[in-house]
Write a protein that holds these residues in place. Structure first.
Motif, mmCIF file in Angstrom:
data_model
loop_
_atom_site.group_PDB
_atom_site.id
_atom_site.type_symbol
_atom_site.label_atom_id
_atom_site.label_comp_id
_atom_site.label_asym_id
_atom_site.label_seq_id
_atom_site.Cartn_x
_atom_site.Cartn_y
_atom_site.Cartn_z
ATOM 1 N N THR A 169 0.855 -1.197 0.000
ATOM 2 C CA THR A 169 0.000 0.000 0.000
ATOM 3 C C THR A 169 0.888 1.244 0.000
ATOM 4 O O THR A 169 0.618 2.217 -0.712
ATOM 5 C CB THR A 169 -0.924 0.015 1.230
ATOM 6 O OG1 THR A 169 -1.497 -1.266 1.378
ATOM 7 C CG2 THR A 169 -2.027 1.042 1.086
ATOM 8 N N ARG A 172 2.238 1.697 -3.515
ATOM 9 C CA ARG A 172 1.242 2.247 -4.441
ATOM 10 C C ARG A 172 0.988 3.720 -4.135
ATOM 11 O O ARG A 172 0.827 4.552 -5.024
ATOM 12 C CB ARG A 172 -0.051 1.445 -4.359
ATOM 13 C CG ARG A 172 0.086 0.063 -4.990
ATOM 14 C CD ARG A 172 -1.234 -0.661 -5.006
ATOM 15 N NE ARG A 172 -1.640 -1.070 -3.685
ATOM 16 C CZ ARG A 172 -2.897 -1.064 -3.247
ATOM 17 N NH1 ARG A 172 -3.868 -0.660 -4.035
ATOM 18 N NH2 ARG A 172 -3.193 -1.470 -2.041
ATOM 19 N N ALA A 173 0.960 4.039 -2.831
ATOM 20 C CA ALA A 173 0.739 5.432 -2.430
ATOM 21 C C ALA A 173 1.908 6.310 -2.884
ATOM 22 O O ALA A 173 1.697 7.421 -3.384
ATOM 23 C CB ALA A 173 0.574 5.503 -0.917
ATOM 24 N N GLU A 176 1.620 7.064 -6.534
ATOM 25 C CA GLU A 176 0.595 8.054 -6.891
ATOM 26 C C GLU A 176 0.966 9.460 -6.434
ATOM 27 O O GLU A 176 0.774 10.425 -7.164
ATOM 28 C CB GLU A 176 -0.746 7.643 -6.270
ATOM 29 C CG GLU A 176 -1.875 8.566 -6.704
ATOM 30 C CD GLU A 176 -3.176 8.299 -5.981
ATOM 31 O OE1 GLU A 176 -3.512 7.130 -5.758
ATOM 32 O OE2 GLU A 176 -3.858 9.291 -5.649
ATOM 33 N N ASN A 177 1.498 9.592 -5.230
ATOM 34 C CA ASN A 177 1.747 10.923 -4.686
ATOM 35 C C ASN A 177 2.879 10.868 -3.652
ATOM 36 O O ASN A 177 2.636 10.770 -2.451
ATOM 37 C CB ASN A 177 0.444 11.432 -4.043
ATOM 38 C CG ASN A 177 0.508 12.887 -3.665
ATOM 39 O OD1 ASN A 177 1.595 13.452 -3.536
ATOM 40 N ND2 ASN A 177 -0.637 13.491 -3.476
ATOM 41 N N GLU A 179 4.891 13.029 -2.379
ATOM 42 C CA GLU A 179 4.955 14.088 -1.370
ATOM 43 C C GLU A 179 4.017 13.779 -0.205
ATOM 44 O O GLU A 179 4.390 13.888 0.968
ATOM 45 C CB GLU A 179 4.567 15.415 -2.023
ATOM 46 C CG GLU A 179 5.094 16.612 -1.285
ATOM 47 C CD GLU A 179 4.893 17.879 -2.093
ATOM 48 O OE1 GLU A 179 3.827 18.496 -1.933
ATOM 49 O OE2 GLU A 179 5.782 18.248 -2.876
ATOM 50 N N LEU A 180 2.800 13.359 -0.534
ATOM 51 C CA LEU A 180 1.823 13.048 0.505
ATOM 52 C C LEU A 180 2.245 11.809 1.286
ATOM 53 O O LEU A 180 2.110 11.760 2.514
ATOM 54 C CB LEU A 180 0.435 12.848 -0.127
ATOM 55 C CG LEU A 180 -0.696 12.515 0.843
ATOM 56 C CD1 LEU A 180 -0.888 13.613 1.877
ATOM 57 C CD2 LEU A 180 -1.996 12.288 0.081
ATOM 58 N N ALA A 181 2.771 10.810 0.560
ATOM 59 C CA ALA A 181 3.225 9.596 1.238
ATOM 60 C C ALA A 181 4.305 9.953 2.255
ATOM 61 O O ALA A 181 4.295 9.473 3.393
ATOM 62 C CB ALA A 181 3.753 8.587 0.218
ATOM 63 N N TRP A 299 -4.464 5.031 -13.724
ATOM 64 C CA TRP A 299 -3.427 4.082 -13.378
ATOM 65 C C TRP A 299 -4.065 2.877 -12.711
ATOM 66 O O TRP A 299 -4.636 2.975 -11.646
ATOM 67 C CB TRP A 299 -2.421 4.714 -12.434
ATOM 68 C CG TRP A 299 -1.353 3.761 -12.069
ATOM 69 C CD1 TRP A 299 -0.408 3.259 -12.898
ATOM 70 C CD2 TRP A 299 -1.143 3.155 -10.812
ATOM 71 N NE1 TRP A 299 0.393 2.385 -12.220
ATOM 72 C CE2 TRP A 299 -0.024 2.307 -10.942
ATOM 73 C CE3 TRP A 299 -1.756 3.242 -9.568
ATOM 74 C CZ2 TRP A 299 0.469 1.559 -9.900
ATOM 75 C CZ3 TRP A 299 -1.262 2.498 -8.536
ATOM 76 C CH2 TRP A 299 -0.151 1.663 -8.703
ATOM 77 N N LYS A 300 -4.020 1.749 -13.382
ATOM 78 C CA LYS A 300 -4.628 0.541 -12.832
ATOM 79 C C LYS A 300 -3.660 -0.619 -12.949
ATOM 80 O O LYS A 300 -3.807 -1.462 -13.812
ATOM 81 C CB LYS A 300 -5.904 0.208 -13.591
ATOM 82 C CG LYS A 300 -6.997 1.222 -13.375
ATOM 83 C CD LYS A 300 -8.161 0.971 -14.278
ATOM 84 C CE LYS A 300 -9.189 2.073 -14.109
ATOM 85 N NZ LYS A 300 -10.228 2.023 -15.096
#
Lengths: 304, 236
Positions: A169, A172-173, A176-177, A179-181, A299-300
């Motif tokens: 997880t 994947r995080a 995707e992002n 900075e947020l992770a 994105w899948k």
């Protein structure tokens, strides 16, 4: 004909491991990694070295190849791509990977020279000896059994890691992002480093099986790069399941078309034509590949 | 001792300095509102405090320790949490996966305990757990984003315009929740907000930034009483 089917399946298994790894790096660090083919050769030479020293079948050298490919790939990330991650654009990253390909390839040439002197074996244009495995009266080449098992086990493990663990997880995080992770306490550097390790390990695993089907030299990795990119593009950049479909499509098409052309008296040297044609056609018709064609955008990974 | 202290911070991107010599501090159970016109460096200041942009000179102390040079994820593990203005949730994940990600380093029983606490504070999150974030409205996303931050049981939470792109009534609701973070959960908050008047109403300290520098730092009431500053920089 059976030989052609076996060849197509083995080749596709190798492309599957290669293209999923290449796509993983495209997802995490947006690098079109031209040095990816060299990780295959790291696997080849690790298997050659260890099997010669220990006197075992190259299949038994798979764990060593996984570690060697993973460690070298991780080191490239930490030394080169991590410092460039937030500073370089996509073109710069691609050019850097081309330079690294040259460096790795010549390092492999140097290693091949040294290994030939030390181990007293041919380190260029060599083949591994295979054996047949009997299943209820049917004899199957070992490379088909072991390459299929390895690609299934490694790719299922990767799926479980990405989708059934907290580390997955976090990966994947971070894709995707980032900075947020990072804001949520994910060590993005290490997560991306792990993806490089996995990518290098998958490619090196493919390398263990390559010399059972084709004569190899340090430059062979470069020739594996084109069908690998073709598999990723056919499947769709960013879709790991797409890469699997792409790998089997390209692998089977390349082997069978070459077989048909050869039976018509046309040279097998035209084999790369299949990959090039697939890349051009897919980019013109459906730039997001098969997964994009079937699903629209987004994105899948795995869920094509 | 202050929970967070920023000393003479100069920060920006590449060679460009956006924040020039800002100092401020936040103590336990205190809300610092950072207000100012667009482009005054408010968001960059938050990023600099969290380590997401370049700090040229100056220091950031958190819980008395100089954290200026440590990576952002370690600041987060120490209890400093930053909620970006946009892209503050993972769209490809479900509500539950977003929350799990925020606390993937804690035990399952601890996760449940924290989760119960969050549901009491943000009951609307309960209905969002099994939905993919990309199917949620702006307000629902903000709730998930806030819940993610709270799951980490931070000591200080930095919110970058949590009401941006929300309908006015929803914006007020979110800002009320921010004051509840202090009053009910005992957190310190750094709040960057366009909606300046409402932000100043709920805060204990105010920092007015203009062109990257401090124009006012003190009690919100004193800022609100300075008609000229309010008129010139807050557009009221």
């Amino acid at each position: 004909m059976i030989e052609v089917v076996v060849g197509a399946l083995v080749y596709s298994n190798l492309l599957a491991m290669l293209s999923v790894g290449l796509n993983l790096i495209l997802l995490t660090c947006k690098v079109s990694n031209f040095a990816h083919g060299d990780f295959v050769m790291v696997g080849v030479y690790t298997a050659l070295t260890v099997s010669t020293i220990l006197g075992v079948t190259p299949y038994a050298c798979l764990p060593f190849a996984l570690i060697a490919g993973g460690v070298i790939s991780f080191a490239l990330y930490r030394v080169v791509f991590e410092p460039l991650r937030t500073r370089a654009n996509l073109v710069m990253l691609m050019v850097v990977s081309m330079a690294l390909d040259i460096i790795l390839r010549y390092s492999l040439h140097i290693y091949a020279d040294l290994a030939q002197a030390w181990l007293k074996v041919h380190t260029r244009l060599f083949l591994f000896d295979d054996f047949l495995i009997e299943f209820s009266g049917v004899k199957i080449p070992g490379v088909l059994v072991f390459s299929s098992l390895t690609s299934v086990i490694l790719l299922v493990s990767l799926y479980l890691l990405l989708f059934k663990t907290r580390l997955g997880t976090a990966m994947r995080a971070s894709i995707e992002n980032p900075e947020l992770a990072e804001a949520l306490g994910v060590n993005v550097k290490m997560v991306f480093g792990l993806s490089w390790f996995l990518s290098g390990a998958l490619a090196a695993a493919a390398g263990v099986f390559l010399p059972f089907r084709a004569m190899v030299s340090p430059d062979t990795g470069w020739s594996m790069l084109l069908p690998t990119f073709a598999s990723v593009i056919v499947g769709g950049v960013g879709s790991l399941s797409g890469s699997l479909i792409g790998a089997y499509t390209i692998g089977v098409a390349e082997v069978f078309l070459t077989y048909v052309l050869a039976s018509l008296g046309v040279s097998t040297a035209y084999r790369p034509l299949v990959s090039f044609s697939a890349i051009i056609t897919v980019l013109l018709v459906s730039p997001k590949g098969l997964s994009g064609f079937l699903n629209g955008k987004g994105w899948k990974p795995w869920k094509s | 001792m202050s929970l967070l202290e920023v000393r003479d911070l100069h920060a920006g991107y590449g060679r460009i300095e956006i924040v020039s010599g800002v100092s401020a501090s936040v103590s336990d159970r205190e809300i610092l509102a950072i207000v100012g016109p667009n482009g005054s460096g408010k968001s960059t200041l938050l990023k600099a405090i969290f380590g997401l942009c370049k700090v040229f000179t100056g220091n950031v102390f958190f819980k008395g320790v100089d954290v200026t040079r440590i990576p952002p994820y370690r600041r987060s593990l120490n209890g400093l949490v930053y909620l970006p203005q946009t892209r503050n949730v993972f769209e490809s994940l479900t509500g539950r996966e977003n929350l799990e990600l925020a606390v993937r380093d804690v035990h399952e029983s601890d996760f449940r305990k924290r989760f119960e606490g969050i549901i009491t504070f943000l009951p609307e999150v309960k209905g969002l757990l099994n939905r993919k974030v990309k199917t949620m409205s702006g307000g629902e996303r903000q709730m998930i984003a806030l819940a993610m931050c709270l799951m980490r049981t931070p000591s200080l939470i930095m919110l970058d315009e949590p009401t941006a792109a929300l309908a006015p009534n929803l914006a007020r609701h979110v800002l009320e929740r921010v004051s509840e973070l202090r009053d009910e959960m005992g957190l310190a908050v750094v709040l960057v907000e366009q909606n300046a008047l409402t932000a100043l109403e709920v805060s204990d300290k105010a920092l007015l930034m203009v062109s990257g520098s401090t124009r006012f730092y003190g009690k919100p009431q004193e800022l609100l009483e300075d008609r000229e500053l309010v008129k010139t920089y807050l557009g009221v």
